[in-house]
Design a protein around this motif. Structure first.
Motif, PDB file in Angstrom:
ATOM      1  N   PHE A  53       0.829  -1.199   0.000  1.00 39.59           N
ATOM      2  CA  PHE A  53       0.000   0.000   0.000  1.00 39.59           C
ATOM      3  C   PHE A  53       0.870   1.258   0.000  1.00 39.59           C
ATOM      4  O   PHE A  53       0.523   2.262  -0.630  1.00 39.59           O
ATOM      5  CB  PHE A  53      -0.947   0.012   1.200  1.00 39.59           C
ATOM      6  N   GLY A  54       2.017   1.208   0.690  1.00 38.24           N
ATOM      7  CA  GLY A  54       2.954   2.327   0.619  1.00 38.24           C
ATOM      8  C   GLY A  54       3.458   2.529  -0.795  1.00 38.24           C
ATOM      9  O   GLY A  54       3.606   3.656  -1.279  1.00 38.24           O
ATOM     10  N   MET A  55       3.745   1.422  -1.481  1.00 31.79           N
ATOM     11  CA  MET A  55       4.164   1.461  -2.883  1.00 31.79           C
ATOM     12  C   MET A  55       3.083   2.099  -3.747  1.00 31.79           C
ATOM     13  O   MET A  55       3.364   2.922  -4.640  1.00 31.79           O
ATOM     14  CB  MET A  55       4.467   0.030  -3.357  1.00 31.79           C
ATOM     15  N   LEU A  79       4.608  10.200   4.956  1.00 33.32           N
ATOM     16  CA  LEU A  79       5.495   9.047   5.082  1.00 33.32           C
ATOM     17  C   LEU A  79       6.966   9.443   5.187  1.00 33.32           C
ATOM     18  O   LEU A  79       7.807   8.605   5.520  1.00 33.32           O
ATOM     19  CB  LEU A  79       5.283   8.090   3.901  1.00 33.32           C
ATOM     20  N   TYR A  80       7.267  10.696   4.919  1.00 37.30           N
ATOM     21  CA  TYR A  80       8.640  11.186   5.095  1.00 37.30           C
ATOM     22  C   TYR A  80       9.077  11.004   6.541  1.00 37.30           C
ATOM     23  O   TYR A  80      10.206  10.566   6.816  1.00 37.30           O
ATOM     24  CB  TYR A  80       8.718  12.663   4.697  1.00 37.30           C
ATOM     25  N   TYR A  81       8.179  11.335   7.468  1.00 34.61           N
ATOM     26  CA  TYR A  81       8.523  11.262   8.887  1.00 34.61           C
ATOM     27  C   TYR A  81       8.607   9.811   9.362  1.00 34.61           C
ATOM     28  O   TYR A  81       9.423   9.473  10.220  1.00 34.61           O
ATOM     29  CB  TYR A  81       7.504  12.051   9.710  1.00 34.61           C
ATOM     30  N   PHE A  82       7.768   8.946   8.786  1.00 31.03           N
ATOM     31  CA  PHE A  82       7.882   7.518   9.098  1.00 31.03           C
ATOM     32  C   PHE A  82       9.253   7.003   8.634  1.00 31.03           C
ATOM     33  O   PHE A  82       9.930   6.258   9.346  1.00 31.03           O
ATOM     34  CB  PHE A  82       6.796   6.706   8.397  1.00 31.03           C
ATOM     35  N   TYR A  83       9.643   7.433   7.425  1.00 35.80           N
ATOM     36  CA  TYR A  83      10.888   6.944   6.831  1.00 35.80           C
ATOM     37  C   TYR A  83      12.106   7.403   7.621  1.00 35.80           C
ATOM     38  O   TYR A  83      13.113   6.678   7.721  1.00 35.80           O
ATOM     39  CB  TYR A  83      10.982   7.433   5.379  1.00 35.80           C
ATOM     40  N   LYS A  84      12.048   8.594   8.213  1.00 36.62           N
ATOM     41  CA  LYS A  84      13.166   9.074   9.027  1.00 36.62           C
ATOM     42  C   LYS A  84      13.410   8.134  10.207  1.00 36.62           C
ATOM     43  O   LYS A  84      14.539   7.952  10.650  1.00 36.62           O
ATOM     44  CB  LYS A  84      12.895  10.491   9.534  1.00 36.62           C
ATOM     45  N   LEU A  85      12.333   7.516  10.716  1.00 42.95           N
ATOM     46  CA  LEU A  85      12.492   6.558  11.814  1.00 42.95           C
ATOM     47  C   LEU A  85      13.212   5.297  11.338  1.00 42.95           C
ATOM     48  O   LEU A  85      13.881   4.625  12.130  1.00 42.95           O
ATOM     49  CB  LEU A  85      11.125   6.202  12.400  1.00 42.95           C
ATOM     50  N   ASP A  86      13.072   4.975  10.050  1.00 39.59           N
ATOM     51  CA  ASP A  86      13.839   3.862   9.474  1.00 39.59           C
ATOM     52  C   ASP A  86      15.314   4.243   9.382  1.00 39.59           C
ATOM     53  O   ASP A  86      16.195   3.482   9.795  1.00 39.59           O
ATOM     54  CB  ASP A  86      13.336   3.516   8.067  1.00 39.59           C
ATOM     55  N   GLU A  87      15.588   5.426   8.834  1.00 38.05           N
ATOM     56  CA  GLU A  87      16.970   5.857   8.649  1.00 38.05           C
ATOM     57  C   GLU A  87      17.725   5.947   9.975  1.00 38.05           C
ATOM     58  O   GLU A  87      18.926   5.665  10.034  1.00 38.05           O
ATOM     59  CB  GLU A  87      17.000   7.227   7.960  1.00 38.05           C
ATOM     60  N   SER A 274       6.307   2.959   5.094  1.00 37.49           N
ATOM     61  CA  SER A 274       7.426   3.825   4.714  1.00 37.49           C
ATOM     62  C   SER A 274       8.401   3.098   3.794  1.00 37.49           C
ATOM     63  O   SER A 274       8.953   3.703   2.866  1.00 37.49           O
ATOM     64  CB  SER A 274       8.149   4.356   5.954  1.00 37.49           C
ATOM     65  N   VAL A 275       8.615   1.817   4.030  1.00 32.81           N
ATOM     66  CA  VAL A 275       9.473   1.035   3.131  1.00 32.81           C
ATOM     67  C   VAL A 275       8.837   0.945   1.746  1.00 32.81           C
ATOM     68  O   VAL A 275       9.507   1.155   0.724  1.00 32.81           O
ATOM     69  CB  VAL A 275       9.714  -0.375   3.699  1.00 32.81           C
ATOM     70  N   GLY A 276       7.546   0.653   1.706  1.00 30.91           N
ATOM     71  CA  GLY A 276       6.861   0.603   0.417  1.00 30.91           C
ATOM     72  C   GLY A 276       6.916   1.929  -0.309  1.00 30.91           C
ATOM     73  O   GLY A 276       7.012   1.984  -1.548  1.00 30.91           O
ATOM     74  N   ALA A 277       6.880   3.024   0.451  1.00 29.60           N
ATOM     75  CA  ALA A 277       6.872   4.353  -0.148  1.00 29.60           C
ATOM     76  C   ALA A 277       8.232   4.785  -0.678  1.00 29.60           C
ATOM     77  O   ALA A 277       8.348   5.869  -1.256  1.00 29.60           O
ATOM     78  CB  ALA A 277       6.362   5.374   0.864  1.00 29.60           C
ATOM     79  N   THR A 278       9.261   3.978  -0.486  1.00 21.16           N
ATOM     80  CA  THR A 278      10.558   4.287  -1.091  1.00 21.16           C
ATOM     81  C   THR A 278      10.636   3.801  -2.528  1.00 21.16           C
ATOM     82  O   THR A 278      11.645   4.035  -3.204  1.00 21.16           O
ATOM     83  CB  THR A 278      11.705   3.631  -0.294  1.00 21.16           C
ATOM     84  N   THR A 279       9.592   3.141  -2.994  1.00 18.90           N
ATOM     85  CA  THR A 279       9.641   2.491  -4.311  1.00 18.90           C
ATOM     86  C   THR A 279       8.956   3.327  -5.377  1.00 18.90           C
ATOM     87  O   THR A 279       8.180   2.804  -6.175  1.00 18.90           O
ATOM     88  CB  THR A 279       8.985   1.100  -4.248  1.00 18.90           C
TER      89      THR A 279
END
Length: 383
Positions: A53-55, A79-87, A274-279
């Motif tokens: 769904f992020g994709m 999702l930018y802020y979610f992704y920062k938690l991954d980084e 957030s992982v899906g949204a990197t694609t």
């Protein structure tokens, strides 16, 4: 009337149809296929559904991954802020705590030889590392890619962030989680290729009972030993063992329930989407991504094969007391890989119960992948 036509024209041009490329439509189709696998065939839906769904979201509305200040309309960025938690390695570490709180380490404690099977299955990581070097990736990128071979999404994200490989973090994470989800499809043919039907029918003896004291001491001792040798593994191994200590101590039931349920599911939602949204099509549809996906598959296959072959060696050394199938569970996909060992064994003999025996290598694989990541960080001087 001119005002009406102008307003309608502006509205029409604000729709996604005028802003998407063929690549976006291709990625939307891929996202829908992943959703189909997750919902219709139940291929690890807890992981695959938010990732897919992020994709879908990022390829319809790319600004959703931009900081609000960078978005053209100033309203992007969820999702930018979610992704920062991954980084920042926050979500991967929390995932490990949840896994620890959900997992019984008893089979590993009862059969310490399982550590060897978990270690053997990490062969795929180092095979992928040298493969990535051969294909032209630099050493840090190769190390980040190689962890896919452990079928461990959180560790893949953790290492890619620590090594500064954020440009390829998305493809690495999606490949790792995709292979985790596809364990029931990828592993059985490899397991059957390297074993005979007689080997698959081997029944293993019942594991010895493990005392509560052993279960309490295990996470404490592992944390001390592993983190003293490789301090860089502390965020992953430490959180894994903390979650397990919650579970086994018996005095913090509320923390155990929170870590293994509410917190775990919240983190899975944030991390998965957030992982899906990197694609996005721009970031995903390129030659490097194809190389990463291919290397990940090769690494995962090598890791599975190495685990099974080491299981065959143990079978010979123990004069038929070890079923080689449990070696395939040495990859980190907990508990999917252990379930696959059980399933393939049951196909050969419906009365064969390998699940608890396979959980030992499976848990060892989680620790082994974290240690491999820590080793790479130590090699490159990253703390």
């Amino acid at each position: 009337m001119e005002y009406v036509f102008s307003t309608l024209s502006n509205l029409i041009h604000q729709t996604a149809f005028f802003n998407l490329t063929w690549g976006n439509y291709l990625m939307i189709a891929v996202a829908c296929f992943f959703l189909y696998l997750a919902i219709r065939h139940e291929f690890e839906p807890l992981l695959l559904t938010p990732i897919a769904f992020g994709m879908l979201l990022v390829n319809i509305y790319p600004d959703i991954m931009l900081h609000a200040e960078d978005a053209a309309n100033g309203v992007g960025g969820l999702l930018y802020y979610f992704y920062k938690l991954d980084e920042l390695a926050i979500l991967p570490s929390l995932i490990f705590m949840g896994v620890g709180a959900m997992t019984d380490f008893g089979p590993l404690i009862a059969n310490p030889k399982s550590f060897l099977l978990g270690a053997a299955a990490q062969f795929g990581i180092f095979a992928a590392y040298f493969g990535a070097i051969f294909l032209g990736f630099n050493d840090k990128a190769a190390a980040a890619i190689s962890i896919i071979g452990g079928a461990d999404g959180p560790t893949s994200i953790f290492l890619a962030g620590k090594l500064g490989q954020t440009a390829i973090l998305g493809p690495i994470a999606v490949a790792a989680y995709s292979y985790m989800s596809l364990v029931p499809i990828i592993q059985p043919p490899i397991m059957k290729l390297f074993t005979t039907e007689e080997e698959r029918k081997i029944k293993m003896g019942q594991l010895r009972p493990v005392s509560k004291l052993e279960k309490i001491l295990f996470p404490i001792v592992v944390t001390i030993v592993v983190c003293l040798i490789l301090p860089t593994t502390a965020p992953l191994v430490g959180m894994l063992m903390l979650g397990n200590l919650f579970r086994e101590s018996g005095v913090v039931r509320q923390l155990t329930e929170t870590a293994s349920n509410a917190l775990m599911y919240i983190v899975v939602i944030l991390l998965g989407t957030s992982v899906g949204a990197t694609t996005s099509a721009e970031a995903f549809l390129n030659l490097d991504t194809l190389k990463i996906v291919g290397l990940g598959l090769i690494a995962f296959a090598f890791g599975t094969a190495a685990g099974v072959l080491f299981g065959k060696l143990m079978c010979v050394l123990t004069k038929g007391k070890v079923n080689p199938l449990i070696g395939s569970a040495g990859v980190s996909a907990v508990p999917m890989a252990a379930r696959v060992s059980q399933k393939v064994g049951a196909e050969a003999d419906p009365t064969n119960f390998l699940l608890m025996h396979a959980m030992g290598p499976n848990v060892a694989g989680v620790i082994g992948t974290a240690v491999a990541a820590g080793t790479f960080m130590a090699i490159f001087g990253v703390f």
